[in-house]
Design a protein around this motif. Structure first.
Motif, short mmCIF file in Angstrom:
data_model
loop_
_atom_site.label_atom_id
_atom_site.label_comp_id
_atom_site.label_asym_id
_atom_site.label_seq_id
_atom_site.Cartn_x
_atom_site.Cartn_y
_atom_site.Cartn_z
N GLU A 1 -7.58 23.01 -2.49
CA GLU A 1 -8.80 22.45 -3.07
C GLU A 1 -9.00 23.00 -4.49
OE1 GLU A 1 -12.18 23.04 -0.59
OE2 GLU A 1 -13.58 22.09 -1.97
N GLY A 2 -9.33 22.10 -5.42
CA GLY A 2 -9.55 22.50 -6.80
C GLY A 2 -8.34 22.31 -7.70
N LYS A 3 -7.15 22.12 -7.10
CA LYS A 3 -5.94 21.93 -7.89
C LYS A 3 -5.81 20.48 -8.33
CE LYS A 3 -4.40 26.17 -7.45
NZ LYS A 3 -4.35 27.09 -8.60
N ASN A 4 -5.05 20.27 -9.40
CA ASN A 4 -4.74 18.94 -9.88
C ASN A 4 -3.44 18.46 -9.25
OD1 ASN A 4 -6.90 19.41 -11.61
ND2 ASN A 4 -5.58 19.95 -13.34
N LEU A 5 -3.27 17.15 -9.18
CA LEU A 5 -2.04 16.60 -8.64
C LEU A 5 -1.75 15.24 -9.25
CD1 LEU A 5 -2.55 14.22 -6.08
CD2 LEU A 5 -4.06 16.15 -5.55
N THR A 6 -0.46 14.85 -9.18
CA THR A 6 -0.04 13.56 -9.70
C THR A 6 0.88 12.87 -8.71
OG1 THR A 6 -0.17 14.32 -12.00
CG2 THR A 6 1.16 12.36 -11.58
N ILE A 7 0.66 11.58 -8.52
CA ILE A 7 1.49 10.73 -7.67
C ILE A 7 2.10 9.65 -8.57
CG2 ILE A 7 1.48 9.09 -5.75
CD1 ILE A 7 -1.03 10.61 -4.71
N ASN A 8 3.38 9.39 -8.37
CA ASN A 8 4.08 8.42 -9.20
C ASN A 8 4.51 7.18 -8.43
OD1 ASN A 8 4.19 9.90 -11.77
ND2 ASN A 8 5.42 11.35 -10.59
N CYS A 9 4.57 6.08 -9.14
CA CYS A 9 5.00 4.81 -8.58
C CYS A 9 5.94 4.16 -9.58
CB CYS A 9 3.79 3.93 -8.31
SG CYS A 9 4.17 2.27 -7.70
N THR A 10 7.18 3.95 -9.17
CA THR A 10 8.19 3.42 -10.08
C THR A 10 8.71 2.09 -9.56
OG1 THR A 10 8.86 5.65 -10.70
CG2 THR A 10 10.38 3.88 -11.23
N SER A 11 8.83 1.14 -10.49
CA SER A 11 9.25 -0.20 -10.10
C SER A 11 10.66 -0.51 -10.62
CB SER A 11 8.27 -1.22 -10.68
OG SER A 11 8.76 -2.53 -10.50
N SER A 12 11.35 -1.35 -9.88
CA SER A 12 12.67 -1.80 -10.31
C SER A 12 12.56 -2.94 -11.32
CB SER A 12 13.50 -2.27 -9.10
OG SER A 12 12.82 -3.32 -8.43
N LYS A 13 11.38 -3.51 -11.44
CA LYS A 13 11.15 -4.62 -12.37
C LYS A 13 9.87 -4.36 -13.16
CE LYS A 13 13.26 -8.03 -9.29
NZ LYS A 13 13.07 -9.31 -8.56
N THR A 14 9.68 -5.15 -14.20
CA THR A 14 8.45 -5.03 -15.00
C THR A 14 7.23 -5.32 -14.15
OG1 THR A 14 9.63 -5.72 -16.98
CG2 THR A 14 7.22 -5.92 -17.03
N LEU A 15 6.22 -4.48 -14.30
CA LEU A 15 4.99 -4.62 -13.54
C LEU A 15 3.99 -5.49 -14.29
CD1 LEU A 15 4.75 -0.86 -12.55
CD2 LEU A 15 5.03 -2.73 -10.93
N TYR A 16 3.61 -6.59 -13.69
CA TYR A 16 2.62 -7.47 -14.32
C TYR A 16 1.22 -7.25 -13.78
CZ TYR A 16 6.53 -9.73 -16.55
OH TYR A 16 7.65 -9.96 -17.30
N GLY A 17 1.14 -6.52 -12.71
CA GLY A 17 -0.15 -6.14 -12.14
C GLY A 17 0.14 -5.00 -11.19
N LEU A 18 -0.47 -3.85 -11.41
CA LEU A 18 -0.22 -2.67 -10.58
C LEU A 18 -1.55 -2.23 -10.00
CD1 LEU A 18 -0.16 0.65 -10.28
CD2 LEU A 18 1.87 -0.63 -9.55
N TYR A 19 -1.57 -2.03 -8.67
CA TYR A 19 -2.80 -1.72 -7.96
C TYR A 19 -2.63 -0.39 -7.22
CZ TYR A 19 -3.24 -6.78 -8.59
OH TYR A 19 -3.28 -8.04 -9.12
N TRP A 20 -3.67 0.41 -7.24
CA TRP A 20 -3.70 1.64 -6.46
C TRP A 20 -4.74 1.52 -5.36
CZ3 TRP A 20 -0.24 5.42 -6.36
CH2 TRP A 20 0.59 5.62 -7.47
N TYR A 21 -4.31 1.93 -4.15
CA TYR A 21 -5.19 1.91 -2.99
C TYR A 21 -5.19 3.28 -2.33
CZ TYR A 21 -5.34 -3.21 -3.03
OH TYR A 21 -5.55 -4.52 -3.38
N LYS A 22 -6.27 3.56 -1.63
CA LYS A 22 -6.35 4.75 -0.80
C LYS A 22 -6.62 4.32 0.64
CE LYS A 22 -9.07 8.89 0.14
NZ LYS A 22 -10.31 9.65 -0.18
N GLN A 23 -5.92 4.96 1.56
CA GLN A 23 -6.10 4.67 2.98
C GLN A 23 -6.44 5.96 3.70
OE1 GLN A 23 -2.60 3.20 5.05
NE2 GLN A 23 -3.84 2.15 6.58
N LYS A 24 -7.60 6.01 4.30
CA LYS A 24 -7.92 7.14 5.16
C LYS A 24 -7.20 6.94 6.49
CE LYS A 24 -12.38 8.40 3.21
NZ LYS A 24 -13.82 8.66 3.50
#
Lengths: 110, 113
Positions: A15-38
């Motif tokens: 708790e309190g730490k920073n973090l980064t998550i990456n998402c890499t595509s094999s093709k050009t992204l024309y619309g990129l969406y981030w979702y969270k699932q509990k």
């Protein structure tokens, strides 16, 4: 179809730490969406990115799309237990639906 | 504002039984989708309906049928359930076919024994 690779697959942070998550595509992204699932629930929409270099923030979560539009990152500042869950990136493909990465599982410890 | 509503939330079937998963949205969205979520496989598209009156196959359509009953409702039918169809099923909708976020229901957890 477009392949989306997420890294890391899982993450445990204090708790309190920073973090980064990456998402890499094999093709050009024309619309990129981030979702969270509990765990055991549906997907909650966080942010949508469309333009190269675009950056959006909501509370302590910032998402960026790189200039080449092939990679996106999700950064959480000062993580809290409420940030725990599975984060998924999705992208508009050449059809009418979103393709999704396999998700990053985040656990925030006290 | 209910958003996307799925019923039932849980279901146990025996191999060979049939059932219909129901989905309704109250956001006046044109496009609706059915995904399944499995461990290690992520979300995979089963069928979608770009607009009322049209349906198309997604990545994993075998063993399923769909009906776009009207603009609000999009059902998924399993005619003869198999253990491989044990999964969590999500319905989603969006306003346009691209460049707009999907809104998801809370899912149906299906077990086929």
């Amino acid at each position: 179809s477009q392949e989306l690779e997420q890294s890391p697959q899982s993450l445990i942070v204090q708790e309190g730490k920073n973090l980064t998550i990456n998402c890499t595509s094999s093709k050009t992204l024309y619309g990129l969406y981030w979702y969270k699932q509990k765990y055991g629930e549906g997907l909650i929409f966080l942010m949508m990115l469309q333009k190269g270099g675009e950056e959006k923030s909501h509370e302590k979560i910032t998402a960026k799309l790189d200039e080449k539009k092939q990679q996106s990152s999700l950064h959480i500042t000062a993580s809290q237990p409420s940030h725990a869950g599975i984060y998924l990136c999705g992208a508009d493909n050449s059809g009418y639906a979103l393709n999704f990465g396999k998700g990053t599982s985040l656990l925030v410890t006290p | 504002n209910a958003g996307v509503t799925q019923t039932p939330k849980f279901q146990v079937l025996k191999t060979g039984q049939s059932m219909t998963l129901q989905c309704a949205q109250d956001m006046n969205h044109n496009s609706m989708y059915w995904y399944r979520q499995d461990p290690g496989m992520g979300l995979r598209l089963i069928y979608y309906s770009a607009s009322e009156g049209t349906t198309d196959k997604g990545e994993v359509p075998n063993g399923y049928n769909v009906s776009r009953l009207n603009k609000r409702e999009f059902s998924l039918r399993l005619e003869s359930a198999a253990p491989s169809q044990t999964s969590v099923y999500f319905c989603a909708s969006r306003n346009r076919v691209q460049a707009s976020p999907l809104h998801f229901g809370n899912g149906t957890r299906l077990t086929v024994t």
